[in-house]
Design a protein around this motif. Structure first.
Motif, PDB file in Angstrom:
ATOM      1  N   VAL A 196      10.557   5.774  -5.935  1.00  0.00           N
ATOM      2  CA  VAL A 196      11.024   7.171  -5.852  1.00  0.00           C
ATOM      3  C   VAL A 196       9.868   8.134  -6.144  1.00  0.00           C
ATOM      4  N   TYR A 197       9.109   7.870  -7.200  1.00  0.00           N
ATOM      5  CA  TYR A 197       7.987   8.757  -7.545  1.00  0.00           C
ATOM      6  C   TYR A 197       6.901   8.717  -6.464  1.00  0.00           C
ATOM      7  N   LYS A 198       6.690   7.548  -5.885  1.00  0.00           N
ATOM      8  CA  LYS A 198       5.707   7.414  -4.811  1.00  0.00           C
ATOM      9  C   LYS A 198       6.136   8.247  -3.602  1.00  0.00           C
ATOM     10  N   ALA A 199       7.427   8.207  -3.289  1.00  0.00           N
ATOM     11  CA  ALA A 199       7.961   8.987  -2.158  1.00  0.00           C
ATOM     12  C   ALA A 199       7.849  10.483  -2.432  1.00  0.00           C
ATOM     13  N   MET A 200       8.134  10.891  -3.664  1.00  0.00           N
ATOM     14  CA  MET A 200       8.014  12.305  -4.031  1.00  0.00           C
ATOM     15  C   MET A 200       6.593  12.806  -3.830  1.00  0.00           C
ATOM     16  N   LYS A 201       5.632  11.963  -4.248  1.00  0.00           N
ATOM     17  CA  LYS A 201       4.221  12.347  -4.124  1.00  0.00           C
ATOM     18  C   LYS A 201       3.802  12.414  -2.659  1.00  0.00           C
ATOM     19  N   GLU A 202       4.320  11.491  -1.872  1.00  0.00           N
ATOM     20  CA  GLU A 202       3.944  11.411  -0.451  1.00  0.00           C
ATOM     21  C   GLU A 202       4.336  12.660   0.322  1.00  0.00           C
ATOM     22  N   ILE A 203       5.514  13.234   0.012  1.00  0.00           N
ATOM     23  CA  ILE A 203       5.973  14.407   0.772  1.00  0.00           C
ATOM     24  C   ILE A 203       5.932  15.694  -0.064  1.00  0.00           C
ATOM     25  N   ASN A 204       5.225  15.630  -1.221  1.00  0.00           N
ATOM     26  CA  ASN A 204       5.088  16.818  -2.104  1.00  0.00           C
ATOM     27  C   ASN A 204       6.445  17.402  -2.493  1.00  0.00           C
ATOM     28  N   TYR A 205       7.342  16.518  -2.928  1.00  0.00           N
ATOM     29  CA  TYR A 205       8.652  16.982  -3.377  1.00  0.00           C
ATOM     30  C   TYR A 205       8.601  17.336  -4.855  1.00  0.00           C
ATOM     31  N   PHE A 206       9.136  18.532  -5.197  1.00  0.00           N
ATOM     32  CA  PHE A 206       9.222  18.960  -6.589  1.00  0.00           C
ATOM     33  C   PHE A 206      10.680  19.169  -6.954  1.00  0.00           C
ATOM     34  N   PRO A 207      11.143  18.588  -8.080  1.00  0.00           N
ATOM     35  CA  PRO A 207      12.550  18.720  -8.472  1.00  0.00           C
ATOM     36  C   PRO A 207      12.933  20.170  -8.717  1.00  0.00           C
ATOM     37  N   ASN A 208      14.181  20.481  -8.442  1.00  0.00           N
ATOM     38  CA  ASN A 208      14.732  21.807  -8.704  1.00  0.00           C
ATOM     39  C   ASN A 208      15.153  21.873 -10.169  1.00  0.00           C
ATOM     40  N   ASP A 209      14.403  22.624 -10.995  1.00  0.00           N
ATOM     41  CA  ASP A 209      14.685  22.679 -12.438  1.00  0.00           C
ATOM     42  C   ASP A 209      16.052  23.265 -12.735  1.00  0.00           C
ATOM     43  N   ILE A 210      16.489  24.228 -11.918  1.00  0.00           N
ATOM     44  CA  ILE A 210      17.794  24.859 -12.155  1.00  0.00           C
ATOM     45  C   ILE A 210      18.907  23.851 -11.926  1.00  0.00           C
ATOM     46  N   ALA A 211      18.779  23.090 -10.817  1.00  0.00           N
ATOM     47  CA  ALA A 211      19.803  22.082 -10.534  1.00  0.00           C
ATOM     48  C   ALA A 211      19.827  21.015 -11.621  1.00  0.00           C
ATOM     49  N   ARG A 212      18.643  20.604 -12.066  1.00  0.00           N
ATOM     50  CA  ARG A 212      18.581  19.590 -13.123  1.00  0.00           C
ATOM     51  C   ARG A 212      19.190  20.102 -14.415  1.00  0.00           C
ATOM     52  N   SER A 213      18.976  21.401 -14.712  1.00  0.00           N
ATOM     53  CA  SER A 213      19.525  21.959 -15.953  1.00  0.00           C
ATOM     54  C   SER A 213      21.044  21.991 -15.916  1.00  0.00           C
ATOM     55  N   LEU A 214      21.599  22.242 -14.730  1.00  0.00           N
ATOM     56  CA  LEU A 214      23.062  22.242 -14.603  1.00  0.00           C
ATOM     57  C   LEU A 214      23.607  20.833 -14.829  1.00  0.00           C
ATOM     58  N   PHE A 215      22.859  19.838 -14.358  1.00  0.00           N
ATOM     59  CA  PHE A 215      23.274  18.448 -14.521  1.00  0.00           C
ATOM     60  C   PHE A 215      23.173  18.021 -15.981  1.00  0.00           C
ATOM     61  N   ASN A 216      22.060  18.394 -16.622  1.00  0.00           N
ATOM     62  CA  ASN A 216      21.807  17.966 -17.999  1.00  0.00           C
ATOM     63  C   ASN A 216      22.414  18.890 -19.055  1.00  0.00           C
ATOM     64  N   LYS A 217      22.903  20.049 -18.614  1.00  0.00           N
ATOM     65  CA  LYS A 217      23.426  21.081 -19.520  1.00  0.00           C
ATOM     66  C   LYS A 217      22.350  21.573 -20.493  1.00  0.00           C
ATOM     67  N   ARG A 218      21.094  21.501 -20.053  1.00  0.00           N
ATOM     68  CA  ARG A 218      19.943  21.992 -20.802  1.00  0.00           C
ATOM     69  C   ARG A 218      18.964  22.585 -19.799  1.00  0.00           C
ATOM     70  N   THR A 219      18.369  23.712 -20.135  1.00  0.00           N
ATOM     71  CA  THR A 219      17.337  24.287 -19.267  1.00  0.00           C
ATOM     72  C   THR A 219      15.946  23.935 -19.763  1.00  0.00           C
ATOM     73  N   ASN A 220      15.866  23.457 -21.010  1.00  0.00           N
ATOM     74  CA  ASN A 220      14.569  23.198 -21.653  1.00  0.00           C
ATOM     75  C   ASN A 220      13.694  24.457 -21.661  1.00  0.00           C
ATOM     76  N   LEU A 221      14.380  25.594 -21.821  1.00  0.00           N
ATOM     77  CA  LEU A 221      13.702  26.884 -21.949  1.00  0.00           C
ATOM     78  C   LEU A 221      13.963  27.448 -23.341  1.00  0.00           C
ATOM     79  N   ILE A 222      12.912  27.930 -23.988  1.00  0.00           N
ATOM     80  CA  ILE A 222      13.029  28.598 -25.282  1.00  0.00           C
ATOM     81  C   ILE A 222      12.541  30.032 -25.117  1.00  0.00           C
ATOM     82  N   GLY A 223      13.321  30.986 -25.577  1.00  0.00           N
ATOM     83  CA  GLY A 223      12.879  32.382 -25.556  1.00  0.00           C
ATOM     84  C   GLY A 223      12.159  32.704 -26.854  1.00  0.00           C
ATOM     85  N   MET A 224      11.131  33.562 -26.771  1.00  0.00           N
ATOM     86  CA  MET A 224      10.439  34.029 -27.974  1.00  0.00           C
ATOM     87  C   MET A 224      10.214  35.531 -27.855  1.00  0.00           C
TER      88      MET A 224
END
Length: 327
Positions: A37-65
């Motif tokens: 999977v990672y090899k395929a991502m690198k081959e076609i320059n695929y970058f995960p959608n952080d917003i979609a992942r945050s909805l799935f994980n119920k975390r954005t991994n964002l901290i405000g300061m």
């Protein structure tokens, strides 16, 4: 055309669901499948959608300061450590520079909520920016009291003020002035003044304090410092509540022909890398800025995980007196 998760799945020879499970680290995935999977991502320059992942994980991994002024060495160094520590924990930081304006801070809080940050580290003098809409948002304050429900992390301000004043007295100073920010601000930094007054009274000396009405206005700071020398020509020791004030005191004293430390001894507060570089001879009380950052993040992560019962309302970390050429 932008690569999609289905494109990755096709090249890797797996289903889109499997690709999603790899990206979100959910369920058992064989090492071979994960590598494909990672090899395929690198081959076609695929970058995960952080917003979609945050909805799935119920975390954005964002901290405000929120800080009042990033140009201030203390706030700048604190932001540096917080960003660095968060990056090591796979968190990103949204830094908000409010210029100490409550209207900007309220808008920043709204923006952070809209971006679904996991929590906020607030370094602000203004109370009331976290209203009913943000009550469920994990918040940690640094060196300020925002409410009885928000944990506060600070240095041991009373100990710092006590050490600074005792040092000046031990050096033979008899007329010591303390310059600090406005007492109306509800901040642990006010304990520096309380310690100064207690030590002075215990030693039989009259406390003399001057308040800076606007902590971030250099002209007001210069005017106040000038007033100290005009009204108290006998002053032989000054304890400034931060290193920037101490630097202005040094400049004003030199302009008036005073020899430091023979005629006037000066102690600052903060001990940032910037102040030590620009004023290497300044005697100052050094705050453990990196430890403050680490502690604030540790507490915030506990809040994010819902561990409210184990969170202390206030943590004070030890300071260190760095004696230089100004005393």
């Amino acid at each position: 055309m932008k690569a999609k998760i289905s494109d990755v799945a096709k090249i890797a020879g797996v289903s889109p669901t499997t690709v999603s499970r790899v990206l979100n680290n959910r369920g058992y995935i064989s090492k071979e499948t994960r590598e494909n999977v990672y090899k395929a991502m690198k081959e076609i320059n695929y970058f995960p959608n952080d917003i979609a992942r945050s909805l799935f994980n119920k975390r954005t991994n964002l901290i405000g300061m929120i800080v009042p002024q990033t140009s201030n060495p203390f706030f700048g160094e604190l932001a540096f450590h917080i960003e660095s520590i968060c990056a090591s924990l796979n968190y990103k930081v949204l830094l908000c520079n409010s210029l100490n304006r409550i209207d900007k801070e309220k808008k920043y809080v709204e923006m952070l909520i809209r971006n679904q940050v996991d929590g906020v580290i607030a370094v602000t003098y203004n109370r009331g920016i976290f209203d009913s809409e943000s009550q469920s948002l994990p918040v940690v304050a640094v060196d300020h009291y925002l409410s009885k429900d928000i944990p506060t992390v600070s240095s041991d301000n009373y100990s710092g003020g006590k050490q600074a004043t005792e040092l000046l007295i031990s050096k033979g100073c008899k007329h010591i002035v303390h310059i600090n920010g406005p007492l109306k601000l509800e901040t642990p930094a006010n304990l520096r003044r309380k310690a100064y007054e207690n030590v002075m009274k215990k030693d039989g000396k009259q406390p003399i304090t001057y308040e800076i009405s606007n902590t971030f206005d250099r002209n007001i700071q210069r005017e106040t410092i000038s007033k100290v020398f005009e009204e108290h020509p006998e002053v032989d020791g000054i304890f400034a509540s931060d290193d920037l004030l101490a630097a202005l005191v040094v400049a004003e004293a030199q302009k008036r022909g005073k020899n430091i430390p023979r005629d006037l001894k000066i102690v600052g507060y903060d001990g940032t890398e910037a102040s030590q570089t620009l004023l290497p001879g300044l005697t100052t009380v050094q705050q453990p800025i990196e430890s403050i950052a680490q502690t604030a993040i540790d507490i915030l992560l506990k809040e994010i995980e819902g561990e409210f019962s184990n969170i202390p309302r206030e943590i004070c970390l030890p300071v260190k007196l760095l004696e230089g050429q100004t005393t």
